[in-house]
Design an enzyme around this catalytic site. Structure first.
Site, mmCIF file in Angstrom:
data_model
loop_
_atom_site.group_PDB
_atom_site.id
_atom_site.type_symbol
_atom_site.label_atom_id
_atom_site.label_comp_id
_atom_site.label_asym_id
_atom_site.label_seq_id
_atom_site.Cartn_x
_atom_site.Cartn_y
_atom_site.Cartn_z
ATOM 1 N N HIS A 83 0.852 -1.185 0.000
ATOM 2 C CA HIS A 83 0.000 0.000 0.000
ATOM 3 C C HIS A 83 0.886 1.233 0.000
ATOM 4 O O HIS A 83 1.829 1.306 0.790
ATOM 5 C CB HIS A 83 -0.897 0.010 1.238
ATOM 6 C CG HIS A 83 -1.897 1.102 1.143
ATOM 7 N ND1 HIS A 83 -3.125 0.946 0.563
ATOM 8 C CD2 HIS A 83 -1.806 2.401 1.489
ATOM 9 C CE1 HIS A 83 -3.753 2.105 0.570
ATOM 10 N NE2 HIS A 83 -2.975 2.993 1.125
ATOM 11 N N TYR A 212 -7.574 10.729 4.214
ATOM 12 C CA TYR A 212 -7.526 11.682 5.339
ATOM 13 C C TYR A 212 -8.390 12.874 4.939
ATOM 14 O O TYR A 212 -8.054 13.580 3.982
ATOM 15 C CB TYR A 212 -6.089 12.164 5.587
ATOM 16 C CG TYR A 212 -5.132 11.102 6.080
ATOM 17 C CD1 TYR A 212 -4.061 10.667 5.295
ATOM 18 C CD2 TYR A 212 -5.287 10.539 7.343
ATOM 19 C CE1 TYR A 212 -3.172 9.697 5.754
ATOM 20 C CE2 TYR A 212 -4.394 9.573 7.806
ATOM 21 C CZ TYR A 212 -3.348 9.162 7.006
ATOM 22 O OH TYR A 212 -2.471 8.203 7.455
ATOM 23 N N PRO A 304 -2.653 6.943 17.186
ATOM 24 C CA PRO A 304 -2.815 6.142 15.962
ATOM 25 C C PRO A 304 -2.717 6.982 14.686
ATOM 26 O O PRO A 304 -2.909 6.483 13.601
ATOM 27 C CB PRO A 304 -4.214 5.534 16.107
ATOM 28 C CG PRO A 304 -4.933 6.433 17.036
ATOM 29 C CD PRO A 304 -3.913 7.048 17.931
ATOM 30 N N LYS A 308 2.096 3.931 13.981
ATOM 31 C CA LYS A 308 3.474 3.579 14.362
ATOM 32 C C LYS A 308 3.559 2.553 15.498
ATOM 33 O O LYS A 308 4.578 1.919 15.679
ATOM 34 C CB LYS A 308 4.203 4.846 14.833
ATOM 35 C CG LYS A 308 4.314 5.940 13.777
ATOM 36 C CD LYS A 308 5.380 5.660 12.757
ATOM 37 C CE LYS A 308 5.570 6.806 11.789
ATOM 38 N NZ LYS A 308 6.519 6.506 10.721
ATOM 39 N N TYR A 399 6.659 8.802 7.073
ATOM 40 C CA TYR A 399 5.375 8.074 7.164
ATOM 41 C C TYR A 399 5.620 6.564 7.167
ATOM 42 O O TYR A 399 4.962 5.814 7.873
ATOM 43 C CB TYR A 399 4.529 8.481 5.962
ATOM 44 C CG TYR A 399 3.094 8.017 5.947
ATOM 45 C CD1 TYR A 399 2.570 7.359 4.842
ATOM 46 C CD2 TYR A 399 2.245 8.264 7.023
ATOM 47 C CE1 TYR A 399 1.237 6.949 4.800
ATOM 48 C CE2 TYR A 399 0.911 7.855 6.987
ATOM 49 C CZ TYR A 399 0.426 7.195 5.874
ATOM 50 O OH TYR A 399 -0.900 6.786 5.837
#
Ligand code: APR
Length: 402
Positions: A83, A212, A304, A308, A399
């Site tokens: 992904h 997002y 969250p 991580k 990220y």
């Protein structure tokens, strides 16, 4: 004390007692066992609960490498899905950030955490590993002496003492490891002032990306977990009751914030899990107290916002496992002496990025005009991410990194 002396003391013995059968505890146990180190995992839940707890599912490239080099990555390799695209939806429209070719050029792997835990447990047991389910650790004592002890309450309520050479607290933020720290242990804590209603829907993903959405009514997030299960988040007021949101209200609000009118409605389904999480972070320092080591969420809690937590847990588990092997098999404690410092370097870097993500996606509350100032900063951050190639490279590296 020699092993036979240990064994004579009432109770049980293991060179390493691991409290907790989550990602941290099971990665640690598998690597120790692979190197012939005697260990036991003490887990308060039953096996079915451990194998079916839906949690995260976003594995960093380094996490996949750790699993593979320790022979515990079979399931991820066979069933994990690459992904590498985020889609941001804002008041100015939407933009996609394909991070597979950016930063270090590595994508995430989507693999539901409960499936990873199931794989790790099966591999540990198949290799002869000892797990005591329905066994709650109630105290860790003597960590600063030669014979640390973990006192547990077994399913029948009987107290049993486990003596060890080392104790690994892999028991999360509310575990006994944190409750057993000596005075002087430092806990850095931040409440980000934001709460999310976390949802698990029996519905196929609506985007081919991590979504997002930033909206005047609040943040909304979309993360595929599998072909027919999707994780959603809705920013909500502090103190919101999860049950207050019925399915229709959830889907209507998600459609609104994800701007369904412009980009198409979300694919609906039954909401099978609801939980409100207050976004907060904490870090304990140091992560070692004598023979007691903190790993994963027991060591630090991370919001969250950047997925991580489980990745840090796996990284720390490998660091501790290899250090324990050196100490127990080669009488070299240098790795144990550096464990805390090495983990904290990764933890604080992850905390910094997670903090940045929170401020990218939310108008973090502040008094009066400060709130407007924060909102303008957020707008500048997200438009810089949209418009700047160097900012997108920076984002991709952090990220996916830990
Ligand atoms: N005695 C025995 N077991 C315990 C005790 C106790 N006193 N307290 C907690 N546990 C067990 C829990 O039942 C759980 O199985 O410890 C385990 C801790 O697992 P996690 O909470 O998953 O923590 P960790 O392995 O550090 O993984 C961290 O995984 O939970 C996800 O995304 C989340 O960031 C988090 C990551």
């Amino acid at each position: 004390m020699t092993e036979s002396q240990y064994a004579q003391v009432a109770g049980e013995f293991a060179d390493v007692v691991i409290v907790g059968a989550g990602p941290a505890g099971l990665v640690l146990g598998n690597i120790l066992l692979r190197h012939g180190v005697d260990c036991v995992v003490l887990e308060r839940a039953d096996r079915d609960c451990v194998e079916n707890r839906a949690r995260a599912g976003f594995l960093a490239p380094n996490t996949v490498r750790i699993l593979e080099r320790n022979g515990i990555g079979e399931g991820v390799r066979r069933h994990g899905r690459e992904h590498g695209v985020c889609e941001f939806r804002t008041e100015d429209g939407r933009f996609r950030l394909d991070y597979r070719g950016l930063g270090k050029g590595e994508p995430h792997t989507v693999y539901p955490q409960h499936e990873l835990v199931t794989d790790l447990l099966a591999r540990f047991l198949d290799a002869g590993g000892r797990v005591r389910f329905a066994t709650e650790a109630v105290a860790v004592s003597g960590a600063d002496g030669p014979a640390p002890t973990v006192t547990v309450r077994e399913e029948d309520g009987r107290p049993v003492r486990w003596r060890a050479r080392y104790v690994a607290a892999c028991d999360g933020r509310h575990g006994v490891g944190r409750r057993s720290l000596p005075p002087g242990a430092v806990r850095h804590h931040r409440d980000h002032g934001v709460s999310w209603l976390g949802l698990l829907a029996e519905a196929p993903p609506s985007l081919d990306a991590v979504g997002y959405a930033v909206h005047p009514r609040g943040f909304a997030g979309h993360m595929a977990r599998s072909a027919d299960v999707t994780r959603y988040y809705l920013q909500c007021a502090r103190g919101t009751r999860a049950e207050a949101w019925d399915d229709d209200r959830v889907w209507d609000e998600l459609d609104l914030r994800m701007r369904a009118s412009a980009y198409g409605p979300l694919r609906r389904g039954r909401i099978v899990q609801r939980a409100v999480v207050d976004l907060e972070s904490d870090v304990l320092e140091p992560l070692r107290h004598g023979a007691l080591f903190l790993v994963g969420d027991a060591a630090s809690l991370i919001s969250p916002s950047a997925a991580k937590g489980a990745n840090l847990a796996v990284l720390e588990a490998e660091l501790l496992a290899l250090a324990l092997v050196d100490a127990l098999a080669h009488d070299d404690s240098a790795g144990l002496d550096r464990y805390s410092e090495r983990c904290l370097e990764h933890i604080w870097r992850a905390q910094e990025f997670s903090h940045w993500m929170i401020r990218l996606l939310h108008d973090t509350p502040g008094p009066g005009r400060d709130s407007l100032f924060q909102e303008r900063l957020r707008y500048a951050r997200i438009t810089a991410l949209r418009d700047s190639a160097s900012q997108r490279n920076w984002f991709a590296e952090h990220y996916t990194g830990i």
